[in-house]
Motif scaffolding. Structure first.
Motif, PDB file in Angstrom:
ATOM      1  N   PRO A   2       0.835  -1.211   0.000  1.00 12.34           N
ATOM      2  CA  PRO A   2       0.000   0.000   0.000  1.00 12.34           C
ATOM      3  C   PRO A   2       0.865   1.255   0.000  1.00 12.34           C
ATOM      4  CG  PRO A   2      -0.049  -1.060   2.148  1.00 12.34           C
ATOM      5  CD  PRO A   2       0.723  -1.966   1.238  1.00 12.34           C
ATOM      6  N   LEU A   3       0.347   2.299  -0.610  1.00 10.04           N
ATOM      7  CA  LEU A   3       1.080   3.557  -0.713  1.00 10.04           C
ATOM      8  C   LEU A   3       0.369   4.646   0.082  1.00 10.04           C
ATOM      9  CD1 LEU A   3       1.754   3.626  -4.559  1.00 10.04           C
ATOM     10  CD2 LEU A   3       3.361   3.032  -2.767  1.00 10.04           C
ATOM     11  N   ALA A   4       1.153   5.539   0.661  1.00 10.40           N
ATOM     12  CA  ALA A   4       0.562   6.710   1.302  1.00 10.40           C
ATOM     13  C   ALA A   4       0.257   7.774   0.264  1.00 10.40           C
ATOM     14  CB  ALA A   4       1.516   7.263   2.361  1.00 10.40           C
ATOM     15  N   HIS A   5       0.985   7.734  -0.861  1.00 10.15           N
ATOM     16  CA  HIS A   5       0.817   8.706  -1.932  1.00 10.15           C
ATOM     17  C   HIS A   5       1.114   7.990  -3.246  1.00 10.15           C
ATOM     18  CE1 HIS A   5       1.494  12.292  -4.416  1.00 10.15           C
ATOM     19  NE2 HIS A   5       0.796  12.921  -3.499  1.00 10.15           N
ATOM     20  N   PRO A   6       0.382   8.285  -4.302  1.00 12.36           N
ATOM     21  CA  PRO A   6       0.604   7.557  -5.554  1.00 12.36           C
ATOM     22  C   PRO A   6       1.951   7.838  -6.205  1.00 12.36           C
ATOM     23  CG  PRO A   6      -0.992   9.304  -5.882  1.00 12.36           C
ATOM     24  CD  PRO A   6      -0.731   9.233  -4.415  1.00 12.36           C
ATOM     25  N   LEU A   7       2.589   8.928  -5.863  1.00 17.92           N
ATOM     26  CA  LEU A   7       3.889   9.251  -6.445  1.00 17.92           C
ATOM     27  C   LEU A   7       4.945   9.220  -5.360  1.00 17.92           C
ATOM     28  CD1 LEU A   7       2.861  12.308  -8.655  1.00 17.92           C
ATOM     29  CD2 LEU A   7       3.104   9.932  -9.358  1.00 17.92           C
ATOM     30  N   ALA A  63       7.554  10.928  -4.309  1.00 14.19           N
ATOM     31  CA  ALA A  63       8.241  12.204  -4.495  1.00 14.19           C
ATOM     32  C   ALA A  63       8.247  12.975  -3.180  1.00 14.19           C
ATOM     33  CB  ALA A  63       7.543  13.032  -5.572  1.00 14.19           C
ATOM     34  N   THR A  64       9.179  13.871  -3.059  1.00 14.45           N
ATOM     35  CA  THR A  64       9.231  14.742  -1.892  1.00 14.45           C
ATOM     36  C   THR A  64       8.898  16.158  -2.327  1.00 14.45           C
ATOM     37  OG1 THR A  64      11.593  15.123  -2.214  1.00 14.45           O
ATOM     38  CG2 THR A  64      10.968  13.334  -0.728  1.00 14.45           C
ATOM     39  N   GLN A  65       8.356  16.914  -1.416  1.00 15.05           N
ATOM     40  CA  GLN A  65       7.984  18.292  -1.707  1.00 15.05           C
ATOM     41  C   GLN A  65       9.228  19.176  -1.583  1.00 15.05           C
ATOM     42  OE1 GLN A  65       5.046  19.456  -2.692  1.00 15.05           O
ATOM     43  NE2 GLN A  65       5.764  21.541  -2.764  1.00 15.05           N
ATOM     44  N   PRO A  66       9.627  19.845  -2.663  1.00 17.01           N
ATOM     45  CA  PRO A  66      10.787  20.726  -2.554  1.00 17.01           C
ATOM     46  C   PRO A  66      10.442  21.951  -1.710  1.00 17.01           C
ATOM     47  CG  PRO A  66       9.778  20.948  -4.707  1.00 17.01           C
ATOM     48  CD  PRO A  66       9.052  19.839  -3.998  1.00 17.01           C
ATOM     49  N   LEU A  67      11.347  22.325  -0.841  1.00 15.04           N
ATOM     50  CA  LEU A  67      11.142  23.482   0.012  1.00 15.04           C
ATOM     51  C   LEU A  67      12.013  24.634  -0.470  1.00 15.04           C
ATOM     52  CD1 LEU A  67      11.189  21.689   3.475  1.00 15.04           C
ATOM     53  CD2 LEU A  67       9.205  22.361   2.129  1.00 15.04           C
ATOM     54  N   ARG A  68      11.470  25.823  -0.401  1.00 11.15           N
ATOM     55  CA  ARG A  68      12.270  26.983  -0.774  1.00 11.15           C
ATOM     56  C   ARG A  68      13.081  27.440   0.425  1.00 11.15           C
ATOM     57  NH1 ARG A  68      10.087  31.562   1.380  1.00 11.15           N
ATOM     58  NH2 ARG A  68       7.891  31.505   1.895  1.00 11.15           N
ATOM     59  N   ALA A  69      14.106  28.186   0.163  1.00  9.54           N
ATOM     60  CA  ALA A  69      14.950  28.706   1.240  1.00  9.54           C
ATOM     61  C   ALA A  69      14.163  29.713   2.073  1.00  9.54           C
ATOM     62  CB  ALA A  69      16.185  29.371   0.645  1.00  9.54           C
ATOM     63  N   ASP A  70      14.369  29.684   3.377  1.00 10.71           N
ATOM     64  CA  ASP A  70      13.682  30.594   4.284  1.00 10.71           C
ATOM     65  C   ASP A  70      14.488  31.882   4.380  1.00 10.71           C
ATOM     66  OD1 ASP A  70      11.926  31.633   6.079  1.00 10.71           O
ATOM     67  OD2 ASP A  70      12.682  30.515   7.803  1.00 10.71           O
ATOM     68  N   GLU A  71      14.210  32.782   3.450  1.00 11.47           N
ATOM     69  CA  GLU A  71      14.945  34.042   3.424  1.00 11.47           C
ATOM     70  C   GLU A  71      13.989  35.176   3.078  1.00 11.47           C
ATOM     71  OE1 GLU A  71      16.606  33.822  -1.130  1.00 11.47           O
ATOM     72  OE2 GLU A  71      17.788  32.879   0.452  1.00 11.47           O
ATOM     73  N   ALA A  72      14.301  36.354   3.600  1.00 13.66           N
ATOM     74  CA  ALA A  72      13.474  37.529   3.332  1.00 13.66           C
ATOM     75  C   ALA A  72      13.663  37.938   1.877  1.00 13.66           C
ATOM     76  CB  ALA A  72      13.866  38.660   4.261  1.00 13.66           C
ATOM     77  N   ILE A  73      12.548  38.156   1.194  1.00 11.71           N
ATOM     78  CA  ILE A  73      12.651  38.530  -0.214  1.00 11.71           C
ATOM     79  C   ILE A  73      12.108  39.938  -0.458  1.00 11.71           C
ATOM     80  CG2 ILE A  73      12.612  36.172  -1.087  1.00 11.71           C
ATOM     81  CD1 ILE A  73       9.632  36.514  -1.618  1.00 11.71           C
ATOM     82  N   GLU A  74      11.497  40.548   0.563  1.00 13.87           N
ATOM     83  CA  GLU A  74      10.999  41.915   0.449  1.00 13.87           C
ATOM     84  C   GLU A  74      11.698  42.787   1.478  1.00 13.87           C
ATOM     85  OE1 GLU A  74       6.805  42.381   0.518  1.00 13.87           O
ATOM     86  OE2 GLU A  74       6.451  40.788  -0.927  1.00 13.87           O
ATOM     87  N   PRO A  75      11.898  44.051   1.154  1.00 13.81           N
ATOM     88  CA  PRO A  75      12.551  44.934   2.121  1.00 13.81           C
ATOM     89  C   PRO A  75      11.623  45.261   3.289  1.00 13.81           C
ATOM     90  CG  PRO A  75      11.848  46.172   0.200  1.00 13.81           C
ATOM     91  CD  PRO A  75      11.596  44.728  -0.093  1.00 13.81           C
ATOM     92  N   ASP A  76      12.212  45.654   4.417  1.00 12.17           N
ATOM     93  CA  ASP A  76      11.445  46.056   5.596  1.00 12.17           C
ATOM     94  C   ASP A  76      10.847  47.432   5.328  1.00 12.17           C
ATOM     95  OD1 ASP A  76      10.385  46.502   8.073  1.00 12.17           O
ATOM     96  OD2 ASP A  76      12.293  46.847   9.075  1.00 12.17           O
TER      97      ASP A  76
END
Length: 95
Positions: free
Chosen positions: A51-56, A58-71
């Motif tokens: 049995p599968l928990a998910h049909p594919l 695959a792992t979910q790619p995560l983006r880097a945790d960084e600020a992308i907008e100025p304060d």
């Protein structure tokens, strides 16, 4: 498993759904076809299939945790009625 008109009306009552007799008659056919498909799937040989928990696989790619907008706190708080030490001041609503 055979679905009858009374079964559809009882299921609708238990689910608190309001359906009329014409719709219930149509649902008898729809539900019967669904159960026939499930019965056909029960006949498939799945011996040795894990049995599968998910049909594919695959792992979910995560983006880097960084600020992308100025304060821009100063710009946002410039139009606020009352600010102190970077916080918005609001009237007290709970005594």
């Amino acid at each position: 498993m055979a679905i009858e008109h009374a079964d559809v009306l009882r299921a609708a009552h238990l689910a608190r759904l309001g359906i009329d007799d014409a719709d219930a008659t149509r649902y008898v056919g729809d539900l019967s076809r669904i159960l026939e498909m499930v019965d056909a799937l029960q006949g498939v040989d799945t011996e040795g299939v894990a049995p599968l928990a998910h049909p594919l696989d695959a792992t979910q790619p995560l983006r880097a945790d960084e600020a992308i907008e100025p304060d821009r706190r100063e710009a946002f708080q410039a139009c606020a009625p009352s600010v102190s030490q970077g916080y918005y001041l609001v009237p007290r609503v709970v005594e």
